[in-house]
Design an enzyme around this catalytic site. Sequence first.
Site, short mmCIF file in Angstrom:
data_model
loop_
_atom_site.label_atom_id
_atom_site.label_comp_id
_atom_site.label_asym_id
_atom_site.label_seq_id
_atom_site.Cartn_x
_atom_site.Cartn_y
_atom_site.Cartn_z
N ARG A 1 0.84 -1.21 0.00
CA ARG A 1 0.00 0.00 0.00
C ARG A 1 0.87 1.26 0.00
O ARG A 1 0.56 2.26 0.66
CB ARG A 1 -0.92 0.05 1.23
CG ARG A 1 -1.93 -1.06 1.31
CD ARG A 1 -2.95 -0.98 0.19
NE ARG A 1 -4.13 -1.78 0.49
CZ ARG A 1 -4.22 -3.08 0.27
NH1 ARG A 1 -3.21 -3.73 -0.25
NH2 ARG A 1 -5.34 -3.72 0.55
N SER B 1 -10.70 -1.21 3.88
CA SER B 1 -9.90 -1.39 5.11
C SER B 1 -9.52 -0.02 5.65
O SER B 1 -8.99 0.80 4.91
CB SER B 1 -8.60 -2.13 4.80
OG SER B 1 -8.86 -3.39 4.27
N GLU C 1 -5.01 3.16 6.73
CA GLU C 1 -4.84 2.88 5.29
C GLU C 1 -5.47 4.03 4.53
O GLU C 1 -5.00 4.41 3.46
CB GLU C 1 -5.65 1.60 5.03
CG GLU C 1 -5.14 0.58 4.10
CD GLU C 1 -5.58 0.83 2.69
OE1 GLU C 1 -6.42 0.10 2.16
OE2 GLU C 1 -5.04 1.76 2.09
N1 EPU Z 1 -10.54 -11.92 10.54
C1 EPU Z 1 -11.00 -12.01 11.82
N2 EPU Z 1 -12.30 -11.67 12.05
C2 EPU Z 1 -13.12 -11.26 11.04
C3 EPU Z 1 -12.63 -11.16 9.74
C4 EPU Z 1 -11.31 -11.49 9.50
O1 EPU Z 1 -10.29 -12.40 12.73
O2 EPU Z 1 -14.29 -11.00 11.34
C5 EPU Z 1 -9.14 -12.28 10.29
C6 EPU Z 1 -9.03 -13.71 9.85
O3 EPU Z 1 -7.92 -14.28 10.47
C7 EPU Z 1 -8.78 -13.58 8.36
C8 EPU Z 1 -7.91 -12.35 8.36
O4 EPU Z 1 -8.58 -11.49 9.29
O5 EPU Z 1 -8.11 -14.70 7.87
C9 EPU Z 1 -7.76 -11.68 7.02
O6 EPU Z 1 -9.00 -11.19 6.54
P1 EPU Z 1 -9.13 -10.83 4.99
O7 EPU Z 1 -8.88 -12.01 4.17
O8 EPU Z 1 -10.45 -10.14 4.80
O9 EPU Z 1 -7.94 -9.83 4.70
P2 EPU Z 1 -7.38 -8.53 5.43
O10 EPU Z 1 -5.95 -8.77 5.72
O11 EPU Z 1 -8.24 -8.15 6.60
C10 EPU Z 1 -6.56 -7.41 3.24
C11 EPU Z 1 -6.69 -6.08 2.54
C12 EPU Z 1 -8.03 -5.98 1.84
C13 EPU Z 1 -8.15 -7.14 0.85
C14 EPU Z 1 -8.02 -8.45 1.61
C15 EPU Z 1 -8.01 -9.64 0.69
C16 EPU Z 1 -5.34 -4.53 3.82
C17 EPU Z 1 -5.33 -3.36 4.73
N3 EPU Z 1 -6.53 -5.01 3.50
O12 EPU Z 1 -7.54 -7.43 4.27
O13 EPU Z 1 -8.03 -4.77 1.10
O14 EPU Z 1 -9.40 -7.11 0.16
O15 EPU Z 1 -6.75 -8.47 2.32
O16 EPU Z 1 -6.77 -9.73 0.06
O17 EPU Z 1 -4.28 -4.99 3.42
C18 EPU Z 1 -8.62 -2.47 1.24
O18 EPU Z 1 -7.43 -2.21 1.14
O19 EPU Z 1 -9.50 -1.58 1.37
C19 EPU Z 1 -9.06 -3.87 1.28
C20 EPU Z 1 -10.34 -4.22 1.46
#
Ligand code: EPU
Length: 337
Positions: free
Chosen positions: A164, A236, A333
Amino acid sequence: MITSVNHSLLSHNTFRMDVKSDLYIEYDSVSQLLSILDAKMVRGKRIFHIGAGSNVLFTGDFHGVVLHSAIKYMETVEETDDYVDIKVGSGVVWDDFCRDMSQRGLWGVENLSGIPGEVGASAVQNIGAYGVEVSQSIRYVETIDMLTGNEHHFSNAHCSYGYRYSIFKNKYKDKHIVTSVIYRLFKHPMPRLEYAGLKERFDGMDNVTPLMVREAVLDIRSKKLPDPSEIGSAGSFFKNPVVSKERCAALLKQYYGMPHFKVKELNGFKLSAAWLIDQCGLKGMTVGDAAVYEKQPLVLVNTGHAKPEDVIELASIVKKAVKDKFYVELYPEVNYI
Ligand code: EPU
């Protein structure tokens, strides 16, 4: 060209903050942009260049000029048996580009389907999802230097891409305006399906197409992330924090099963901000109409008429709770404007 004074920004930010800018100008060519930058009513004023407003939090009215690109074209600049280089105007809706590429059977951006925003911002934010970052597809970024009006051509290596992160968020922040991005898309199959969610869906499958990956990604997103046309948010709100190996090991002793991913370039471990926030029991927490989204707590949403102060307060509560419980710092972010 569209010029409007005392302009409502409500429809220009997906968080739906009801704020105004002194002046709003939308242009649809580089020459129009150059004449705007040279105009008396703009020169010397505070300028904010907006895309689809999907990654900003307006903290109040913007006293200055908000610029928006409506430069919309996609043209092939080079093609071989292996790849196609496509030059895309900064005002093209990101997902329109993704859809087009996937429909043409070209590989590279299918995992990034459904990300709200425009092409210019994709190169500034280095948008990423489902194991892919857009920097992996970017060849060049073309910009205008806001001070001199000179055109610049940044190769991928000169954009200093990271998680990012790009040079346009740091050294050249508010100094360059992206006018077009040249992406390289591949003709040979290049599915990237390591991300949990995609892996299970495509396990053992042959003949996967970019369109199939795109549809799977759109489906996963719709289950986790709020639809910007229905509920205000900026995706995010925080970045996933990176901690040292030692800090990660210490946390794992206490929180067995904590999600963590090795990041070689940063010499540390990336933690899941969503998990950290979830562990603090903050899902569904509200300040006014601002809320921590139930399905993905890394996302803050505007459930009605949230004010900038509500979002700012909620974000600081989340940040403090994570710091108090894990001694881990979260950084936004979204860009506070
Ligand atoms: N999780 C929880 N509780 C929840 C939901 C998620 O504990 O209710 C934990 C789980 O362990 C899950 C982990 O969070 O495995 C990761 O969740 P997710 O796959 O949704 O990914 P993220 O790391 O939270 C990042 C990006 C998103 C992108 C997703 C998918 C950032 C800041 N965010 O989110 O990007 O869509 O990965 O690759 O890096 C954005 O930048 O606006 C965005 C949505």
